[in-house]
Design a protein around this motif. Structure first.
Motif, PDB file in Angstrom:
ATOM      1  N   LEU A 173       6.953  15.810  -0.611  1.00 38.10           N
ATOM      2  CA  LEU A 173       5.679  15.175  -0.305  1.00 38.10           C
ATOM      3  C   LEU A 173       5.320  15.512   1.138  1.00 38.10           C
ATOM      4  O   LEU A 173       6.138  15.321   2.046  1.00 38.10           O
ATOM      5  CB  LEU A 173       5.760  13.662  -0.483  1.00 38.10           C
ATOM      6  N   LEU A 174       4.132  16.014   1.348  1.00 35.73           N
ATOM      7  CA  LEU A 174       3.657  16.352   2.685  1.00 35.73           C
ATOM      8  C   LEU A 174       2.600  15.334   3.079  1.00 35.73           C
ATOM      9  O   LEU A 174       1.577  15.180   2.388  1.00 35.73           O
ATOM     10  CB  LEU A 174       3.074  17.764   2.701  1.00 35.73           C
ATOM     11  N   VAL A 175       2.837  14.623   4.212  1.00 35.89           N
ATOM     12  CA  VAL A 175       1.938  13.545   4.637  1.00 35.89           C
ATOM     13  C   VAL A 175       1.696  13.636   6.142  1.00 35.89           C
ATOM     14  O   VAL A 175       2.462  14.266   6.883  1.00 35.89           O
ATOM     15  CB  VAL A 175       2.513  12.155   4.305  1.00 35.89           C
ATOM     16  N   GLY A 176       0.619  12.964   6.562  1.00 36.91           N
ATOM     17  CA  GLY A 176       0.337  12.842   7.981  1.00 36.91           C
ATOM     18  C   GLY A 176       1.115  11.697   8.602  1.00 36.91           C
ATOM     19  O   GLY A 176       1.715  10.877   7.891  1.00 36.91           O
ATOM     20  N   PRO A 177       1.112  11.571   9.933  1.00 35.90           N
ATOM     21  CA  PRO A 177       1.938  10.557  10.618  1.00 35.90           C
ATOM     22  C   PRO A 177       1.500   9.127  10.347  1.00 35.90           C
ATOM     23  O   PRO A 177       2.299   8.201  10.537  1.00 35.90           O
ATOM     24  CB  PRO A 177       1.789  10.936  12.094  1.00 35.90           C
ATOM     25  N   ARG A 178       0.253   8.903   9.910  1.00 34.02           N
ATOM     26  CA  ARG A 178      -0.218   7.537   9.664  1.00 34.02           C
ATOM     27  C   ARG A 178      -0.064   7.110   8.209  1.00 34.02           C
ATOM     28  O   ARG A 178      -0.413   5.980   7.856  1.00 34.02           O
ATOM     29  CB  ARG A 178      -1.691   7.416  10.084  1.00 34.02           C
ATOM     30  N   PRO A 227     -13.530  21.578  -3.837  1.00 33.90           N
ATOM     31  CA  PRO A 227     -13.149  22.992  -3.743  1.00 33.90           C
ATOM     32  C   PRO A 227     -11.932  23.179  -2.849  1.00 33.90           C
ATOM     33  O   PRO A 227     -11.630  22.347  -1.992  1.00 33.90           O
ATOM     34  CB  PRO A 227     -14.389  23.655  -3.127  1.00 33.90           C
ATOM     35  N   ASN A 228     -11.240  24.277  -3.055  1.00 35.61           N
ATOM     36  CA  ASN A 228     -10.070  24.603  -2.241  1.00 35.61           C
ATOM     37  C   ASN A 228     -10.519  25.500  -1.088  1.00 35.61           C
ATOM     38  O   ASN A 228     -10.814  26.675  -1.275  1.00 35.61           O
ATOM     39  CB  ASN A 228      -9.029  25.315  -3.106  1.00 35.61           C
ATOM     40  N   PHE A 229     -10.558  24.947   0.115  1.00 39.04           N
ATOM     41  CA  PHE A 229     -10.968  25.704   1.295  1.00 39.04           C
ATOM     42  C   PHE A 229      -9.793  26.329   2.036  1.00 39.04           C
ATOM     43  O   PHE A 229      -9.958  26.855   3.138  1.00 39.04           O
ATOM     44  CB  PHE A 229     -11.767  24.802   2.255  1.00 39.04           C
ATOM     45  N   GLY A 230      -8.595  26.263   1.450  1.00 42.37           N
ATOM     46  CA  GLY A 230      -7.445  26.897   2.067  1.00 42.37           C
ATOM     47  C   GLY A 230      -6.482  25.900   2.678  1.00 42.37           C
ATOM     48  O   GLY A 230      -6.780  24.709   2.845  1.00 42.37           O
ATOM     49  N   ASP A 231      -5.296  26.401   3.023  1.00 37.09           N
ATOM     50  CA  ASP A 231      -4.235  25.541   3.547  1.00 37.09           C
ATOM     51  C   ASP A 231      -4.626  24.849   4.844  1.00 37.09           C
ATOM     52  O   ASP A 231      -4.286  23.677   5.054  1.00 37.09           O
ATOM     53  CB  ASP A 231      -2.969  26.374   3.778  1.00 37.09           C
ATOM     54  N   GLU A 232      -5.319  25.557   5.727  1.00 30.86           N
ATOM     55  CA  GLU A 232      -5.637  24.982   7.028  1.00 30.86           C
ATOM     56  C   GLU A 232      -6.487  23.724   6.891  1.00 30.86           C
ATOM     57  O   GLU A 232      -6.247  22.708   7.559  1.00 30.86           O
ATOM     58  CB  GLU A 232      -6.357  26.007   7.917  1.00 30.86           C
ATOM     59  N   VAL A 233      -7.491  23.763   6.001  1.00 33.05           N
ATOM     60  CA  VAL A 233      -8.353  22.598   5.786  1.00 33.05           C
ATOM     61  C   VAL A 233      -7.544  21.456   5.180  1.00 33.05           C
ATOM     62  O   VAL A 233      -7.702  20.284   5.565  1.00 33.05           O
ATOM     63  CB  VAL A 233      -9.543  22.978   4.889  1.00 33.05           C
ATOM     64  N   LEU A 234      -6.672  21.774   4.217  1.00 32.88           N
ATOM     65  CA  LEU A 234      -5.828  20.748   3.612  1.00 32.88           C
ATOM     66  C   LEU A 234      -4.929  20.092   4.654  1.00 32.88           C
ATOM     67  O   LEU A 234      -4.806  18.857   4.708  1.00 32.88           O
ATOM     68  CB  LEU A 234      -4.985  21.376   2.502  1.00 32.88           C
ATOM     69  N   LEU A 235      -4.311  20.877   5.511  1.00 37.52           N
ATOM     70  CA  LEU A 235      -3.414  20.332   6.531  1.00 37.52           C
ATOM     71  C   LEU A 235      -4.171  19.486   7.540  1.00 37.52           C
ATOM     72  O   LEU A 235      -3.671  18.445   7.997  1.00 37.52           O
ATOM     73  CB  LEU A 235      -2.678  21.479   7.232  1.00 37.52           C
ATOM     74  N   ASP A 236      -5.357  19.912   7.906  1.00 33.41           N
ATOM     75  CA  ASP A 236      -6.192  19.107   8.805  1.00 33.41           C
ATOM     76  C   ASP A 236      -6.511  17.750   8.174  1.00 33.41           C
ATOM     77  O   ASP A 236      -6.472  16.704   8.848  1.00 33.41           O
ATOM     78  CB  ASP A 236      -7.501  19.830   9.130  1.00 33.41           C
ATOM     79  N   ALA A 237      -6.836  17.743   6.879  1.00 34.51           N
ATOM     80  CA  ALA A 237      -7.171  16.500   6.192  1.00 34.51           C
ATOM     81  C   ALA A 237      -5.979  15.557   6.137  1.00 34.51           C
ATOM     82  O   ALA A 237      -6.115  14.343   6.330  1.00 34.51           O
ATOM     83  CB  ALA A 237      -7.679  16.806   4.782  1.00 34.51           C
ATOM     84  N   LEU A 238      -4.791  16.094   5.883  1.00 34.73           N
ATOM     85  CA  LEU A 238      -3.594  15.263   5.846  1.00 34.73           C
ATOM     86  C   LEU A 238      -3.321  14.633   7.212  1.00 34.73           C
ATOM     87  O   LEU A 238      -2.947  13.459   7.312  1.00 34.73           O
ATOM     88  CB  LEU A 238      -2.386  16.090   5.408  1.00 34.73           C
ATOM     89  N   ALA A 239      -3.479  15.417   8.266  1.00 32.50           N
ATOM     90  CA  ALA A 239      -3.205  14.914   9.614  1.00 32.50           C
ATOM     91  C   ALA A 239      -4.132  13.764   9.992  1.00 32.50           C
ATOM     92  O   ALA A 239      -3.741  12.857  10.726  1.00 32.50           O
ATOM     93  CB  ALA A 239      -3.337  16.046  10.627  1.00 32.50           C
ATOM     94  N   ALA A 240      -5.360  13.807   9.461  1.00 27.75           N
ATOM     95  CA  ALA A 240      -6.353  12.794   9.839  1.00 27.75           C
ATOM     96  C   ALA A 240      -6.359  11.590   8.913  1.00 27.75           C
ATOM     97  O   ALA A 240      -7.050  10.601   9.188  1.00 27.75           O
ATOM     98  CB  ALA A 240      -7.744  13.428   9.851  1.00 27.75           C
ATOM     99  N   SER A 241      -5.614  11.629   7.805  1.00 31.04           N
ATOM    100  CA  SER A 241      -5.709  10.593   6.781  1.00 31.04           C
ATOM    101  C   SER A 241      -4.522   9.637   6.817  1.00 31.04           C
ATOM    102  O   SER A 241      -3.397  10.026   7.132  1.00 31.04           O
ATOM    103  CB  SER A 241      -5.799  11.247   5.398  1.00 31.04           C
ATOM    104  N   ALA A 242      -4.791   8.393   6.444  1.00 36.54           N
ATOM    105  CA  ALA A 242      -3.734   7.390   6.337  1.00 36.54           C
ATOM    106  C   ALA A 242      -3.345   7.141   4.882  1.00 36.54           C
ATOM    107  O   ALA A 242      -2.472   6.299   4.620  1.00 36.54           O
ATOM    108  CB  ALA A 242      -4.183   6.075   6.975  1.00 36.54           C
ATOM    109  N   ASP A 243      -3.971   7.848   3.944  1.00 33.14           N
ATOM    110  CA  ASP A 243      -3.628   7.582   2.551  1.00 33.14           C
ATOM    111  C   ASP A 243      -3.503   8.827   1.670  1.00 33.14           C
ATOM    112  O   ASP A 243      -3.046   8.729   0.532  1.00 33.14           O
ATOM    113  CB  ASP A 243      -4.662   6.636   1.920  1.00 33.14           C
ATOM    114  N   VAL A 244      -3.869  10.003   2.176  1.00 34.08           N
ATOM    115  CA  VAL A 244      -3.818  11.214   1.366  1.00 34.08           C
ATOM    116  C   VAL A 244      -2.490  11.931   1.591  1.00 34.08           C
ATOM    117  O   VAL A 244      -2.014  12.050   2.730  1.00 34.08           O
ATOM    118  CB  VAL A 244      -4.985  12.163   1.700  1.00 34.08           C
ATOM    119  N   ALA A 245      -1.896  12.417   0.493  1.00 36.75           N
ATOM    120  CA  ALA A 245      -0.669  13.214   0.546  1.00 36.75           C
ATOM    121  C   ALA A 245      -0.850  14.409  -0.384  1.00 36.75           C
ATOM    122  O   ALA A 245      -1.779  14.459  -1.195  1.00 36.75           O
ATOM    123  CB  ALA A 245       0.528  12.378   0.116  1.00 36.75           C
TER     124      ALA A 245
END
Length: 317
Positions: free
Chosen positions: A167-172, A222-240
């Motif tokens: 599971l890949l998640v952001g710090p929050r 849509p899938n905008f690529g890994d970079e967009v996905l990783l940015d979203a995870l870093a900014a989210s408190a509930d998405v994994a």
């Protein structure tokens, strides 16, 4: 222009005897004579004068000889370029950061003399990849055809290795501090996996995974690529999201993302290797042996029902 006729002309010119050329080429003297005569008719010139001593080049024959040698050499290079064992082993991987590419790179580093051509077919449907293997466009592909009836009879599919999910998640994220997680702890969590393509093997994988463990797999958007996905995870408190343990992902240190192994059972994405049943590339055997030598996953392992069962695998649903 008949390259074998040109080859016969070259050897006869170099040896000075049609008979000697025939012996070397493994044909009759009459066959060499007919080939040279056909070549002379095509060029509309005489290439040899014939005598009891053998053959001698005419002026036109002397002018044609260096070009004829180039034609023969070019034909030989063309054949060598596509003959298995004379060209690089072509293997398709899903992406250059995928677990398949990582394992293949590990193999190449331990066998640095291997002539290897790693390609990424831009195809999501595994049956199309199987067709590419069948047609000889690639020698092998790390893909899985989940319906056995859809696999061409002259293409073989074997288990390559299992890629355990993390599971890949952001710090929050609420699970960010966990050292390991069980599938039951993922229930009701939003697991965002953009880019799940209908008829792809990973669509079948996530469908069965969600059903067996009552997980919420969200493929929306849509899938905008890994970079967009990783940015979203870093900014989210509930998405994994779910990633393979061997998959390569790179992100800025400031993102603080966490990769958390899933255990009891380990959720394994099965990787298969497809290749021709008959006359596979000679270099493929060493790759298959390397894959067979990889250590199995420890503990209880869940794998989808369509996956080819590896030796010593333990299954749990």
């Amino acid at each position: 222009m008949d390259t074998e006729a040109v080859r016969s002309f070259v050897r006869a010119a170099e040896l000075g005897q049609l008979r000697h050329a025939a012996d070397e080429l493994g044909v009759t003297q009459q066959a060499v004579s007919k080939r040279v005569a056909a070549l002379e008719r095509e060029l509309e010139v005489r290439l040899f004068t014939r005598s009891a001593r053998g053959v001698e080049l005419t002026l036109d024959g002397q002018a044609f000889l260096p070009h004829a040698r180039s034609i023969v050499a070019g034909a030989d290079r063309a054949v060598s370029a596509v003959r298995p064992g004379s060209r690089a082993l072509r293997i398709d991987v899903l992406g250059l950061r995928s677990a398949q590419a990582v394992v293949l790179h590990d193999y190449w580093r331990s066998h640095p003399g291997t002539d290897l051509d790693v390609v990424t077919l831009r195809v999501d449907d595994p049956t199309e990849v199987a067709a590419a293997v069948q047609a000889g466009d690639v020698d092998a592909a790390f893909r899985s055809v989940t319906d056995p009836a859809a696999l061409p009879p002259d293409v073989r599919m074997v288990h390559a290795f299992d890629s355990p999910l993390e599971l890949l998640v952001g710090p929050r994220h609420p699970l960010a501090s966990a050292r390991t997680l069980t599938p039951s702890q993922l229930r009701e969590r939003r697991i965002w996996v953009p880019g799940i393509v209908p008829r792809s093997e990973w669509a079948d994988f996530y469908d069965q995974l969600a059903t067996d463990f009552d997980l919420r797999i969200d493929a929306a958007g849509p899938n905008f690529g890994d970079e967009v996905l990783l940015d979203a995870l870093a900014a989210s408190a509930d998405v994994a999201t779910l990633v393979g343990a061997r998959d390569r992902y790179l992100w800025p240190t400031s993102h603080g993302l966490r990769r958390i192994p899933i255990v009891d059972p380990v959720l394994a994405y099965p990787l298969s290797l497809m290749f021709p049943r008959t006359s596979p590339h000679p270099g493929l055997r060493a790759v298959v042996d390397h894959l067979a030598s990889l250590a199995p996953l420890p503990g209880t392992v869940w794998r989808p029902s369509w996956a080819p069962a590896p030796r010593h695998a333990r299954r749990s649903h």
